[in-house]
Design a protein around this motif. Structure first.
Motif, PDB file in Angstrom:
ATOM      1  N   LEU A 237       0.831  -1.090   0.055  1.00  0.00           N
ATOM      2  CA  LEU A 237      -0.136  -0.056  -0.011  1.00  0.00           C
ATOM      3  C   LEU A 237       0.688   1.284  -0.105  1.00  0.00           C
ATOM      4  CD1 LEU A 237      -2.798  -1.237   2.688  1.00  0.00           C
ATOM      5  CD2 LEU A 237      -2.788  -1.034   0.363  1.00  0.00           C
ATOM      6  N   ILE A 238       2.246   1.025   0.423  1.00  0.00           N
ATOM      7  CA  ILE A 238       3.269   2.268   0.451  1.00  0.00           C
ATOM      8  C   ILE A 238       3.418   2.503  -0.912  1.00  0.00           C
ATOM      9  CG2 ILE A 238       5.316   3.300   1.046  1.00  0.00           C
ATOM     10  CD1 ILE A 238       3.332   2.364   3.384  1.00  0.00           C
ATOM     11  N   LEU A 239       3.160   3.865  -1.453  1.00  0.00           N
ATOM     12  CA  LEU A 239       3.266   4.478  -2.786  1.00  0.00           C
ATOM     13  C   LEU A 239       4.629   4.613  -3.197  1.00  0.00           C
ATOM     14  CD1 LEU A 239       0.432   7.196  -3.100  1.00  0.00           C
ATOM     15  CD2 LEU A 239       0.404   4.889  -3.996  1.00  0.00           C
ATOM     16  N   GLN A 240       5.436   4.760  -2.358  1.00  0.00           N
ATOM     17  CA  GLN A 240       6.894   5.137  -2.600  1.00  0.00           C
ATOM     18  C   GLN A 240       7.767   4.067  -2.005  1.00  0.00           C
ATOM     19  OE1 GLN A 240       8.388   8.981  -0.933  1.00  0.00           O
ATOM     20  NE2 GLN A 240       9.179   9.346  -2.839  1.00  0.00           N
ATOM     21  N   LYS A 241       8.414   3.420  -2.744  1.00  0.00           N
ATOM     22  CA  LYS A 241       9.325   2.000  -2.347  1.00  0.00           C
ATOM     23  C   LYS A 241      10.841   2.522  -2.645  1.00  0.00           C
ATOM     24  CE  LYS A 241       5.579  -1.000  -2.593  1.00  0.00           C
ATOM     25  NZ  LYS A 241       4.693   0.063  -3.234  1.00  0.00           N
ATOM     26  N   PRO A 242      11.758   2.153  -1.895  1.00  0.00           N
ATOM     27  CA  PRO A 242      13.240   2.236  -2.070  1.00  0.00           C
ATOM     28  C   PRO A 242      13.426   1.634  -3.317  1.00  0.00           C
ATOM     29  CG  PRO A 242      12.809   1.764   0.104  1.00  0.00           C
ATOM     30  CD  PRO A 242      11.506   1.487  -0.497  1.00  0.00           C
TER      31      PRO A 242
END
Length: 864
Positions: free
Chosen positions: A62-67
């Motif tokens: 669900l996290i839009l920004q991933k490393p």
């Protein structure tokens, strides 16, 4: 596919240089090169729910920004992106005008037009675009995206009954320069529980069906609210209604109302739920006939010669068992063949399951294109007329295939095949296939054979029946919805190659059926194969390791004049005499076994073993077998990366022939073996267990495991297993640190050119991960070996005696590259001998762990 060690070994030095250059280039990259001073590189996301760390992949997604992605902890794609020039046009212009007369000289040398083309070339612009395409731009912390991610997390926990949850995020800067992680924190509060379910079902018939099947409900009193359960319950009810006569039921007719203000926090946190099952969307509230009702089949029409876009007015018709079959001119199909594929019956309740099974069985006939099934309702009587339109496939179809191959044996190989398919041969949707195939190859090493080319030609006649073809009825045991098939195959094959040149004739009568999409049974009631070795005198030319062992024993006697007839001039100054092939080698071995030549007990045992192997591999084989294979898989579709697959196979050979002693004309040879038409038939029992399991490690990485156990025990008329039914180890789909047939048996050191045995254990573990774009990587460990057991082998190093023999399990580890072409995967694996049981105890670990001793394997698709 064959191992490519000999072909690729000259490339090892270049591979080392290229690998070092790649490592230096990438390591030299600055990870923060394209991260501005006011930005922070995102290196990690952490989610906490009530101070407990969340590891659920569904929540993490669900996290839009991933490393940025990494390969074994290294941000490869980020650094590839950093290698690209930000503005290659400006860099080219600066280079072009750095010297006053450079542009003028280039215009005279190449022309102004070519200089402009140079600006767009791969080395100036294309390389940077390519690196950007396969690489990843640096992911920097974006607080707006983090805030949106918090909203998505809150919505997710809302769906799990935590209606009063709240979330925050915090950017935590790292000690390392310009790097940070984001911590997401969700305060859940108490969850809501389902207290009472209130029904509001407008159709009395639906209400009756619901009451009878309420025990299977997925939304239950006292359980925590979970939106997934409500969605699953809607699917369950939809399937239930559509399989109990309500052919037109729509899932959108089901909805739920929550009868409580979820914003208020109370001690009990209980909530009432109202289940609404309403009329179809198109219905009028005043029209009582438009409510959902249970429908029965009034009439079933089958259009056997349907043309898309054509008319049905001119078709003839016949009645068969309450079905009406329409056809043009002459009915080309037996009525029973058509009606057996239809699972609707007149006056029966409509079931969606019957519709799906009808689609599958008609497609399984391989006689019609994908069918069109239409239902015409009579709303006044709650009746249905079913129209099934069947568009025939062409009666005949012809196909051609052509392949070019390369291996460590063949410098170049070409293979071709052609197949003619005839459909509906006897009017019962049978399929007849007549195929022919051939191959020719150019040998990579002239010493392998006196011939320059290898060749193969063969053909098959294969007929398939869409039913179980037996004199007894099997419909009650194996219904037609299990897609039963019977297959009768007769084929032959002729090979002329580096081996003994073979002719084979085979006949197979088999049955298969699938109770479900995940389960399959296959029985080969008869699998008869006759193999004739055309050129047995070529044995010592083919199995050169075996010949070398025999020739080394004979070296002690080559100077004795009485044995001179066994030898010939080799043309080698170091070893001028060698055994003559085949007469000298055969006569020498026979003289040793007859005690005409004095040898040590060890030498006698070695010659005896060689002689037995020669007889085994040059004798003709008759295999009269029956086998059963059970296959089960949990794989749902091609994108399912978390599944298991189990295959169990049982095979018995020779028993039927031994029981027909009064019918079959038997003879006996000197070894007391029974002969059928002058050939000893094989008798053995064989069992195999193959298990594969895949796990999703992350959204892009997979851990794959395979275990295999196979055992073939000869008895009765056989002392060993036929070569074609025995096991080998090594190769691109087995232990990739050894070439095919090179490993084993047991702790023996590659004693034969083609090592085989009758017991095999194989264990494979592979971690698969993305590298860049369609390029994937893998790390693997392959363990296993083959042994002899319960046969005539007497070499203790090759025999499995007890659990101490497991110390002979070889271990190969390595890495691989794959390129995904969508329809298939091209694979290159490099295997290293990590534990080699053929070495002495003190030299078994890591002695061959280098590129010089590595084995390169090329394959198509994944090995398991």
């Amino acid at each position: 596919m064959a191992s490519m060690t000999g072909f690729l070994s000259p490339m090892c030095n270049w591979a080392k240089i290229g690998l070092l250059l790649l490592v230096f280039t990438i390591v030299g990259c600055n990870t923060l090169k394209k991260v501005d001073d006011d930005e922070l590189l995102l290196i990690k996301n952490t989610i906490y729910a009530d101070d407990e760390k969340v590891s659920n992949d569904a929540v993490k997604s669900l996290i839009l920004q991933k490393p940025n992605s990494n390969v074994l902890g290294y941000p490869l794609r980020l650094n590839l992106y950093n290698l690209a020039k930000e503005n290659p046009d400006s860099s080219f212009q600066n280079w072009l005008h750095r010297k006053e007369k450079r542009e003028k000289r280039l215009n005279k040398l190449l022309s102004k037009k070519q200089v402009n083309r140079l600006r767009e070339s791969f080395f100036v612009k294309g390389a940077s675009e390519f690196l950007k395409r396969i690489g990843e731009a640096p992911v920097t912390v974006d607080t707006l995206l983090a805030a949106t991610s918090i909203e998505r997390l809150e919505a997710y926990y809302d769906s799990k009954g935590y209606f009063n949850n709240s979330g925050t995020f915090e950017v935590v800067e790292q000690k390392r320069k310009k790097r940070a992680e984001i911590e997401y924190k969700i305060a859940l509060e108490k969850p809501f529980l389902v207290d009472t379910i209130i029904k509001n079902i407008t159709s009395p018939e639906l209400d009756s069906i619901y009451q009878k099947n309420s025990k299977g409900a997925l939304v239950k009193n006292g359980e925590q609210f979970d939106l997934n359960n409500f969605n699953s319950e809607r699917e369950r009810l939809t399937n239930l209604f559509r399989n109990t006569g309500v052919y037109n039921f729509q899932e959108s007719s089901i909805n739920y109302d929550i009868l409580r203000d979820t914003l208020q926090i109370a001690d009990d946190q209980l909530m009432d739920v109202k289940l609404n099952i309403q009329k179809p969307r198109s219905s009028n509230d005043a029209d009582s006939a438009s409510t959902y009702r249970i429908h029965r089949l009034k009439k079933i029409n089958i259009y056997a010669d349907y043309l898309i876009g054509g008319t049905t007015d001119s078709l003839k018709s016949i009645e068969h068992e309450n079905y009406t079959i329409f056809y043009a001119n002459k009915l080309r199909y037996k009525p029973k063949a058509l009606t057996d594929a239809i699972f609707f019956e007149k006056d029966s309740i409509y079931r969606d399951l019957d519709r799906i099974r009808t689609y599958r069985q008609i497609t399984n006939l391989n006689t019609f294109k994908y069918p069109n099934i239409e239902f015409v309702p009579d709303t006044a009587q709650a009746k249905l007329i079913s129209n099934i339109y069947l568009a025939p496939r062409p009666k005949f179809s012809l196909s051609f295939d052509f392949d070019v191959t390369h291996s460590n044996i063949q410098r170049l190989g070409t293979a071709f095949s052609s197949s003619l398919i005839t459909r509906n041969v006897f009017g019962g949707a049978e399929t007849l296939s007549i195929s022919a195939r051939g191959a020719i190859g150019l040998l990579s090493d002239a010493s392998l054979s006196d011939e320059t080319f290898t060749s193969e030609i063969g053909g098959d006649i294969n007929i398939t029946f869409p039913r179980i073809w037996l004199p007894v009825k099997t419909k009650n045991i194996i219904p037609y919805y299990m897609l039963p098939q019977s297959r009768l195959l007769v084929g032959t094959n002729f090979q002329r190659n580096i081996g003994l040149d073979k002719q084979s004739f085979n006949t197979v009568l088999s049955y298969n059926w699938s109770p479900s999409a995940s389960l399959k049974h296959n029985i080969e009631l008869l699998n008869v194969e006759f193999i004739r070795n055309v050129n047995p005198d070529n044995f010592y030319n083919v199995y050169q390791n075996t010949f070398t062992n025999l020739d080394e024993i004979a070296d002690e006697f080559q100077d004795d004049p009485q044995y001179a007839s066994f030898f010939e001039d080799s043309g080698d100054n170091d070893d001028p005499l060698t055994l003559d092939i085949p007469d000298g080698a055969n006569e020498f071995a026979q003289a040793v076994l007859n005690n005409e030549i004095p040898t040590t007990p060890e030498q006698f045992s070695e010659v005896n073993s060689i002689d037995e192997r020669q007889r085994r591999l040059t004798e003709n084989n008759l295999i009269f077998a029956t086998n059963y294979t059970f296959t089960k898989s949990s794989k749902t579709d091609i994108n399912d990366n978390s599944f298991y697959q189990l295959r169990v196979r049982l095979e018995s050979a020779g028993n039927l022939l031994s029981l027909l002693e009064d019918v079959v004309p038997y003879n006996e040879n000197d070894n007391d073996q029974l002969l059928v038409f002058g050939v000893p038939f094989s008798q053995y029992f064989k069992t195999e267990l193959d298990f594969i399991r895949h796990w999703n490690v992350s959204n892009t990485s997979v851990l794959a495991f395979r275990s295999f156990l196979g055992l073939a025990v000869p008895y009765g008329n056989s002392e060993s297993i036929p070569f074609l039914r025995s096991y080998f180890a090594g190769g691109s789909n087995d232990n990739r640190a050894w070439n095919a047939y090179e490993l084993g048996p047991g702790s023996t050191r590659n004693i034969n050119d083609f090592n085989e045995a009758n017991l095999k254990i194989a264990l494979n573990l592979e971690y698969r991960f993305p590298i860049a774009g369609d390029v994937k990587g893998a790390l693997f460990a392959d363990a296993g070996n083959i042994w002899n057991v319960f046969d005539n082998e007497d070499n203790p190093d090759a025999i499995f005696t007890d659990f101490t023999s497991l110390a002979d399990i070889a271990l190969g580890t390595g890495l691989g590259l794959r390129y995904d072409f969508t329809y298939f995967v091209f694979r290159l694996d490099i295997g290293f001998k990590t534990y080699n049981p053929a070495e002495e105890w003190s030299r078994r670990w890591f002695r061959g762990y280098n590129l010089r001793n590595a084995v390169f394997n090329i394959g198509i698709n994944y090995p398991f």
